[in-house]
Design an enzyme around this catalytic site. Structure first.
Site, short mmCIF file in Angstrom:
data_model
loop_
_atom_site.label_atom_id
_atom_site.label_comp_id
_atom_site.label_asym_id
_atom_site.label_seq_id
_atom_site.Cartn_x
_atom_site.Cartn_y
_atom_site.Cartn_z
N GLU A 1 27.27 -28.02 3.77
CA GLU A 1 25.94 -28.52 4.14
C GLU A 1 24.85 -28.04 3.20
O GLU A 1 23.78 -28.61 3.13
CB GLU A 1 25.61 -28.14 5.60
CG GLU A 1 25.37 -26.65 5.85
CD GLU A 1 26.69 -25.89 6.09
OE1 GLU A 1 27.74 -26.47 5.86
OE2 GLU A 1 26.62 -24.71 6.48
N ASP B 1 9.17 -49.09 -27.02
CA ASP B 1 10.25 -48.24 -26.53
C ASP B 1 10.39 -48.28 -25.00
O ASP B 1 11.39 -47.81 -24.46
CB ASP B 1 10.00 -46.78 -26.95
CG ASP B 1 9.98 -46.63 -28.47
OD1 ASP B 1 10.90 -47.17 -29.10
OD2 ASP B 1 9.06 -46.01 -28.99
N ASN C 1 29.97 -19.09 8.90
CA ASN C 1 29.42 -20.11 8.03
C ASN C 1 28.02 -19.74 7.54
O ASN C 1 27.69 -19.87 6.36
CB ASN C 1 29.38 -21.42 8.82
CG ASN C 1 28.98 -22.59 7.97
OD1 ASN C 1 29.58 -22.82 6.93
ND2 ASN C 1 27.96 -23.31 8.39
N ASN D 1 40.25 -21.34 4.23
CA ASN D 1 40.03 -20.57 5.45
C ASN D 1 39.99 -21.45 6.69
O ASN D 1 40.60 -21.15 7.71
CB ASN D 1 38.71 -19.80 5.36
CG ASN D 1 38.87 -18.52 4.57
OD1 ASN D 1 39.96 -18.21 4.11
ND2 ASN D 1 37.80 -17.78 4.42
N ASP E 1 8.11 -43.38 -28.08
CA ASP E 1 6.72 -43.19 -27.65
C ASP E 1 5.89 -44.46 -27.64
O ASP E 1 4.73 -44.44 -27.27
CB ASP E 1 6.05 -42.16 -28.57
CG ASP E 1 6.06 -42.62 -30.02
OD1 ASP E 1 6.69 -43.66 -30.30
OD2 ASP E 1 5.46 -41.95 -30.85
N ASP F 1 26.84 -18.96 3.73
CA ASP F 1 25.72 -19.67 3.11
C ASP F 1 24.73 -18.70 2.48
O ASP F 1 24.26 -18.90 1.37
CB ASP F 1 24.99 -20.53 4.15
CG ASP F 1 25.76 -21.80 4.48
OD1 ASP F 1 26.78 -22.06 3.81
OD2 ASP F 1 25.35 -22.52 5.42
N ASP G 1 13.71 -42.98 -31.85
CA ASP G 1 13.04 -43.73 -32.91
C ASP G 1 12.65 -42.71 -33.98
O ASP G 1 13.05 -41.56 -33.92
CB ASP G 1 11.89 -44.59 -32.37
CG ASP G 1 10.64 -43.81 -32.08
OD1 ASP G 1 10.72 -42.57 -32.01
OD2 ASP G 1 9.58 -44.43 -31.92
N1 LIG Z 1 -0.50 -51.40 -37.44
C1 LIG Z 1 0.39 -52.17 -38.04
N2 LIG Z 1 0.01 -53.19 -38.80
C2 LIG Z 1 0.92 -53.96 -39.38
N3 LIG Z 1 2.21 -53.82 -39.29
C3 LIG Z 1 2.67 -52.82 -38.56
C4 LIG Z 1 1.80 -51.93 -37.88
N4 LIG Z 1 2.52 -51.05 -37.20
C5 LIG Z 1 3.80 -51.35 -37.44
N5 LIG Z 1 3.91 -52.42 -38.25
C6 LIG Z 1 5.15 -53.03 -38.73
O1 LIG Z 1 6.06 -53.12 -37.66
C7 LIG Z 1 7.24 -52.38 -37.97
C8 LIG Z 1 7.79 -51.73 -36.72
O2 LIG Z 1 6.85 -50.82 -36.21
P1 LIG Z 1 7.25 -49.31 -36.01
O3 LIG Z 1 7.75 -48.75 -37.30
O4 LIG Z 1 6.14 -48.63 -35.34
O5 LIG Z 1 8.46 -49.51 -35.02
P2 LIG Z 1 9.31 -48.41 -34.29
O6 LIG Z 1 10.51 -49.10 -33.79
O7 LIG Z 1 8.46 -47.71 -33.30
O8 LIG Z 1 9.72 -47.48 -35.47
P3 LIG Z 1 9.65 -45.94 -35.60
O9 LIG Z 1 11.05 -45.50 -35.45
O10 LIG Z 1 9.14 -45.75 -37.00
O11 LIG Z 1 8.73 -45.40 -34.56
C9 LIG Z 1 6.80 -51.38 -38.99
O12 LIG Z 1 7.88 -50.98 -39.80
C10 LIG Z 1 5.78 -52.16 -39.78
O13 LIG Z 1 6.39 -52.98 -40.73
MG LIG Z 2 7.76 -45.89 -32.73
#
Ligand SMILES: Nc1ncnc2c1ncn2[C@@H]1O[C@H](COP(=O)(O)OP(=O)(O)OP(=O)(O)O)[C@@H](O)[C@H]1O
Ligand SMILES: [Mg+2]
Length: 841
Positions: free
Chosen positions: A269, A589, A678, A653, A585, A682, A311
């Site tokens: 429990e 994502d 018990n 037991n 971030d 516990d 990323d």
């Molecule tokens: N502010 C911006 N203006 C124009 N193009 C952009 C901008 N930000 C990102 N990109 C384009 O979009 C693509 C993908 O964006 P980003 O690199 O942020 O993606 P991500 O998957 O988050 O990659 P990372 O692993 O670098 O974080 C970039 O490689 C770039 O070519």
């Molecule tokens: Mg990114």
């Protein structure tokens, strides 16, 4: 618009309640406590002892009642404290909204928003409540959670002045001036007046919980399975003892009480409590490392995780990106490219990426004369952003050629931009057709920059009709390529070490990035990460899920993937049976953070990412993730100790107790003695969550294995029963025990073996070579000493105990030493022979 005063807001909060969907969990403490009695076993026990009180055994019933209350209290207090600590942690990373209070923008917890509040929204924000737009600039939201519509929809400011009592207005999900809780801002910015909060919102009315409770983790499923196993065994044993007792014409009520007490003795429990306390302890330790765990069970997932996807920007790299070069198409330094890029970044109203920050911080550029007409916001599918700008007459005469008054300036991934261009600007400022020779030259420049480790954006532009008001994606065509902006984003020194540590701990790290192959390869090289396989977004787009599943295993670098491809990669890994973590971030994502078994984000990530994540890093240091992985494995180890104890010695037991009913002329132990046994057992385990776990148990990901538990139970359980029978025999033969002495003697033996065996079971090593936590030593020894002393106290007659003769203690010592040695031997055999063999089959 000044928003509310803080006083008004306070009043409205009283009136409307907090802005959250779940029903308030603030049930009174007393009610929470009472809920612990809902356990059917506890209820049956109380009912049966009440019944026995009516038939005369008042004090017995009273003592049973007291023991039950003590057990439940023990459980409740521990679990409650753990819960409170976890809530407090989660509060540290509560999502905030920017609201106007007393006329100034303030960060307010989303929970405290009320109808009438004015909030400021920008790309990456979560829409905090159902609201009417007062102002909007290129404002696109994703309301897939409400409508299922996956694409961003543009929303516009209301034309009529919104009524203060907006609750009364009709709320239509398609209304272009209304935004709803549960959607997120993809691009642009807006000011909005909140109309409805909490459960009054559209999503509240359809009763969807935004913080969807995650599907049960493998570990939770495992504990549930384990509970079922114990339940079945318990039921069997209880029925068996009942039948035997009835067949032997023993008193019915007492036999029933005995059977129920046995069931109580059998059920682990405390398991939920041990799990939640260990997890909370882990969460608190993580908090000290600047990692906030929003959902405690995520710690368990960290321990089980064997693949971590991450990323690149800001996790593997410093996130202090610098603009290093701005060149024309032929690679010559160019001020004009810098100016175009600057205009684009300056007027873009979407989420400013670190690349934009780098451009804006490079050098201040003069933007007088330019006004913004429109924008095609950035998205991760197009990977570019366009702004439509108007140049006032009289400006721009310093340029070699007369500038068109209205133009579209585009910047983004060079591969994509170049596909849209028909011309390029030469070094002397002429517009030349982009023939294949020129293309080859430009590609060479781009490749060269990539080789040098630069992240590169392409910049292009086009003159538009002087009256173009609204720019759309199809306007991004027939562009003139202006040149490149090249950035340096150096890898973090600590990241390489952290990745190595994770690999050494059995966690494969995969990089999943929207950036291109060359740059990512460069970063990997600098971090010392060997690339074993690579897939690009273009390749993934042509694969179905089966094909992707076949490849994900061997690939550790995914480049130029868009958000939905990131998500597909996670799903494919999960389908292959991996426990997957995802670290990211950005808006891009968020889906993957949701899908992964454990989503990890950072404090300065966009709201949607923080909301989707189960864990937030307050500092950008990958090394703490490794610490988190070990923490997860430690909690797993301690929970396993409890389970191994419950299934082997405790179960052994109780099993001998049931079996003994057949041979003995009386009940082997009184029901209240079983309950006390018990309870004391516990208590001895309260300190288990604090215990250390041997380093070899932290070396690899930890998965729940029912087979392991079953085999362990079958190895150790019989030894406990064997010694119990030996005790029975010796008690009757050597000590010539009557009923009361038998009960007492067995009670003490049972507690001593059951409790002390923890020191053998808690480690795979020789017990002398692994140090238990001193609280565990204290509680365990304390309980054993208390059990030995109990028969000599004034409580003894109440509990049905009689003083034990000295010869008994001699016997006990011999039995205990033999028992522990034998369990140790069996344990060594189990880990050395049985386990390796059962794992290979
Ligand atoms: N502010 C911006 N203006 C124009 N193009 C952009 C901008 N930000 C990102 N990109 C384009 O979009 C693509 C993908 O964006 P980003 O690199 O942020 O993606 P991500 O998957 O988050 O990659 P990372 O692993 O670098 O974080 C970039 O490689 C770039 O070519
Ligand atoms: Mg990114």
């Amino acid at each position: 618009m000044n928003g509310l005063t803080s006083k008004q807001a306070q009043g409205l909060l009283q009136e409307h309640g907090p802005n959250r969907l779940q029903k308030s969990t603030q049930t009174a403490l007393a009610l929470q406590f009472l809920a612990y009695f809902r356990n059917p076993l506890v209820l049956i026990l109380l009912a049966a002892s009440a019944l026995s009180a009516l038939t005369g055994d008042r004090s017995g019933a009273l003592i049973i009642g007291v023991i039950v209350v003590m057990s439940v209290t023990l459980d409740f207090v521990q679990a409650h404290r753990a819960g409170a600590a976890a809530d407090k942690l989660a509060l540290q990373v509560a999502v905030m909204a920017s609201a106007l209070r007393d006329g100034v923008p303030m960060e307010v917890p989303v929970f405290d928003l009320v109808p009438g509040d004015v909030v400021l929204l920008s790309a990456g924000s979560l829409v905090p409540a159902d609201s009417t737009l007062l102002e909007a600039h290129d404002f696109f939201v994703n309301q897939a959670q409400l409508t299922g519509e996956p694409f961003p929809i543009e929303k516009k400011a209301a034309t009529a002045k919104p009524q203060p009592k907006a609750q009364d207005a009709t709320w239509d999900l398609d209304a272009s001036d209304r935004i709803f809780l549960g959607s997120s801002v993809v691009s642009g910015s807006a000011t909005a007046l909140i109309g409805r909060t909490g459960s009054a919102t559209a999503i509240g009315q359809i009763a969807v919980d935004l913080n969807r409770t995650a599907p049960p983790t493998a570990f939770e499923q495992g504990t549930r399975q384990f509970g079922m196993l114990i339940m079945r065994l318990t039921l069997l044993m209880v029925l068996f003892t009942l039948l035997v007792n009835v067949a032997l014409h023993r008193p019915l009520l007492e036999s029933f009480l005995f059977a129920v007490a046995l069931a109580v003795g059998l059920t682990p429990e405390l398991l939920p409590m041990v799990v939640s306390v260990t997890l909370t302890k882990g969460a608190l330790r993580m908090a000290a490392l600047q990692v906030i765990v929003k959902r405690p069970s995520a710690i368990q997932d960290m321990g089980a995780m064997d693949v971590l996807c991450t990323d690149k920007t800001g996790t593997l790299t410093e996130a202090r990106i610098k603009l290093e070069k701005h060149t024309d198409a032929m690679g010559q330094p160019s001020e004009r490219v810098l100016q175009l890029a600057y205009l684009n970044s300056f007027f873009e109203s979407g989420l400013k990426s670190p690349l934009d920050d780098a451009i804006l911080q490079h050098t201040e550029q003069d933007v007088t004369g330019w006004t913004k007409v429109d924008e095609v916001p950035f998205d991760f599918e197009r990977r570019r952003v366009s702004v439509l700008l108007q140049l006032a007459a009289g400006h721009g005469q310093t340029q070699p050629q007369v500038q068109p008054q209205r133009q579209l300036i585009v910047k983004g991934a060079p591969e994509d931009i170049l596909k849209l261009c028909t011309h390029y600007e030469s070094t002397d400022g002429r517009e030349l057709p982009l023939d294949s020779a020129a293309r080859a030259q430009i590609d060479a420049v781009f490749n060269q920059l990539g080789e040098e480790g630069f992240r590169v954006l392409g910049v292009a532009w086009r003159a538009t009709a002087a009256d173009l008001q609204h720019a759309v994606v199809s306007d991004e065509s027939a562009l003139v390529f202006a040149g490149f902006a090249a950035f340096l984003d150096p890898p973090k020194a600590s990241a390489g070490l952290a990745l190595q540590a994770m690999a050494a701990s059995g966690v494969a790290v995969k990089i999943v990035t929207g950036d291109n192959e060359r740059v990512t390869r460069h970063v990997c090289e600098q971090l010392g990460v060997p690339i074993v396989g690579l897939l690009t977004g273009t390749e993934i787009a042509t694969m179905n899920d089966d094909a992707l599943r076949a490849r994900v295993e061997s690939v550790n670098l995914f480049c130029r993937v868009n958000p939905s491809q990131k998500n597909r990669i996670i799903l494919a890994l999960k389908a292959r049976g991996h426990v997957v973590g995802y670290l990211g971030d950005g808006i891009n994502d968020a889906p993957s953070l949701h899908t992964a078994d454990v989503g990890i984000s950072v404090k300065d990530a966009v709201d949607v990412a923080q909301q989707a994540a189960a864990m937030i890093l307050l500092e950008h240091d990958l090394m703490v993730l490794h610490a988190g992985i070990l923490e997860g494995r430690r909690t797993f180890g301690n929970v396993m100790k409890y389970i191994m104890m419950a299934t082997s010695s405790n179960f052994g037991n109780m099993f001998s107790m049931a079996a003994a009913t057949v041979f003995l002329p009386f009940l082997p132990m009184l029901p209240l003695q079983i309950l006390l046994n018990n309870l004391m057992y516990d208590v001895s385990e309260i300190a288990l969550p604090l215990d250390d776990v041997d380093s070899e148990d932290l070396a690899a990901p930890k998965r729940w294995s029912m087979a392991f538990i079953r085999n362990f139970m079958l190895t150790i359980g019989p030894i406990s029963s064997l010694f119990d029978f030996l005790t029975f025999y010796l008690l009757i033969r050597l000590i010539d025990a009557d009923e009361a002495l038998f009960h007492t003697g067995w009670f003490v033996e049972s507690i001593a073996t059951q409790v002390l065996v923890i020191f053998v079971i808690r480690t795979r090593r020789n017990p002398l070579r692994s140090h238990p936590n001193r609280w565990l030593v204290l509680t365990s020894l304390g309980v054993v000493v208390a059990a030995m002393a109990l028969p000599f106290t004034p409580l003894a007659p109440l509990l049905g105990f009689v003083p034990l003769p000295p010869a008994y203690f001699g016997l006990l010592t011999v039995l205990l030493v033999l028992y522990l040695l034998m369990v140790e031997g069996a344990k060594q055999w189990f880990y050395r022979w049985l386990l390796p063999r059962s794992q290979t089959h």
